[in-house]
Design a protein around this motif. Sequence first.
Motif, PDB file in Angstrom:
ATOM      1  N   GLY A 182       0.834  -1.195   0.000  1.00 58.20           N
ATOM      2  CA  GLY A 182       0.000   0.000   0.000  1.00 58.20           C
ATOM      3  C   GLY A 182       0.869   1.245   0.000  1.00 58.20           C
ATOM      4  N   ALA A 183       0.311   2.317  -0.521  1.00 57.92           N
ATOM      5  CA  ALA A 183       1.056   3.569  -0.565  1.00 57.92           C
ATOM      6  C   ALA A 183       0.081   4.737  -0.462  1.00 57.92           C
ATOM      7  CB  ALA A 183       1.848   3.666  -1.863  1.00 57.92           C
ATOM      8  N   THR A 184       0.547   5.841   0.097  1.00 52.48           N
ATOM      9  CA  THR A 184      -0.240   7.060   0.212  1.00 52.48           C
ATOM     10  C   THR A 184       0.557   8.191  -0.407  1.00 52.48           C
ATOM     11  OG1 THR A 184      -1.096   6.226   2.308  1.00 52.48           O
ATOM     12  CG2 THR A 184      -1.437   8.558   1.848  1.00 52.48           C
ATOM     13  N   ILE A 185      -0.103   9.059  -1.132  1.00 49.17           N
ATOM     14  CA  ILE A 185       0.593  10.159  -1.799  1.00 49.17           C
ATOM     15  C   ILE A 185       0.884  11.309  -0.829  1.00 49.17           C
ATOM     16  CG2 ILE A 185       0.432  11.882  -3.634  1.00 49.17           C
ATOM     17  CD1 ILE A 185       0.766   9.116  -4.728  1.00 49.17           C
ATOM     18  N   ASP A 186      -0.152  11.843  -0.192  1.00 48.14           N
ATOM     19  CA  ASP A 186       0.025  12.968   0.718  1.00 48.14           C
ATOM     20  C   ASP A 186       0.664  12.479   2.016  1.00 48.14           C
ATOM     21  OD1 ASP A 186      -2.060  15.299   2.498  1.00 48.14           O
ATOM     22  OD2 ASP A 186      -0.140  15.632   1.486  1.00 48.14           O
ATOM     23  N   LYS A 187       1.688  13.129   2.454  1.00 46.46           N
ATOM     24  CA  LYS A 187       2.470  12.772   3.649  1.00 46.46           C
ATOM     25  C   LYS A 187       3.246  11.466   3.448  1.00 46.46           C
ATOM     26  CE  LYS A 187       0.504  15.935   6.381  1.00 46.46           C
ATOM     27  NZ  LYS A 187       0.899  16.819   7.355  1.00 46.46           N
ATOM     28  N   VAL A 188       3.393  10.998   2.254  1.00 44.31           N
ATOM     29  CA  VAL A 188       4.169   9.834   1.818  1.00 44.31           C
ATOM     30  C   VAL A 188       4.176   8.703   2.839  1.00 44.31           C
ATOM     31  CG1 VAL A 188       6.376   9.043   0.928  1.00 44.31           C
ATOM     32  CG2 VAL A 188       5.646  11.369   0.501  1.00 44.31           C
TER      33      VAL A 188
END
Length: 151
Positions: free
Chosen positions: A88-94
Amino acid sequence: MAALTFDAALFRKQIPAYADPEKYPDSEIESWWEQAACYISTENYGWLNGDSRALAINLMAAHLMALSAAGSSGAAANVAGAGGIVTGATIDKVSVTLAAPPAASDEFDYWLTLTPTGQRLLALLRGKAVGGFYVGLYPELSAFRKVGGVF
């Protein structure tokens, strides 16, 4: 027994993914083969000998090449050096979530399972090591009884 040497034609025959001599020059493959020889001895003896030893070294070289290519191309998410497989990955706040490594008997086994050629090598090594090993002067020392049925 003589030590094995690099054979580009055999390498390309055994590992067709690296068959293109323009994309993978012999000098580059030989460099990786020499590194693979640090993991698997080129001395042709023991339970891993002849064609099996040549295949093992070629598979290790291809495994090292695949790991290097994955690392340099930025696709290192599934390579041990990057920490594991990205789930999983998140863009904002990496934020990146990595999967826990699968249950392997040890880190070396896990490292080999990161590439298809590493998996082939692991299967070869395990197949050649079936039955275990013994240390002694006579083959019967590995058995429960000596030849003739006495202890």
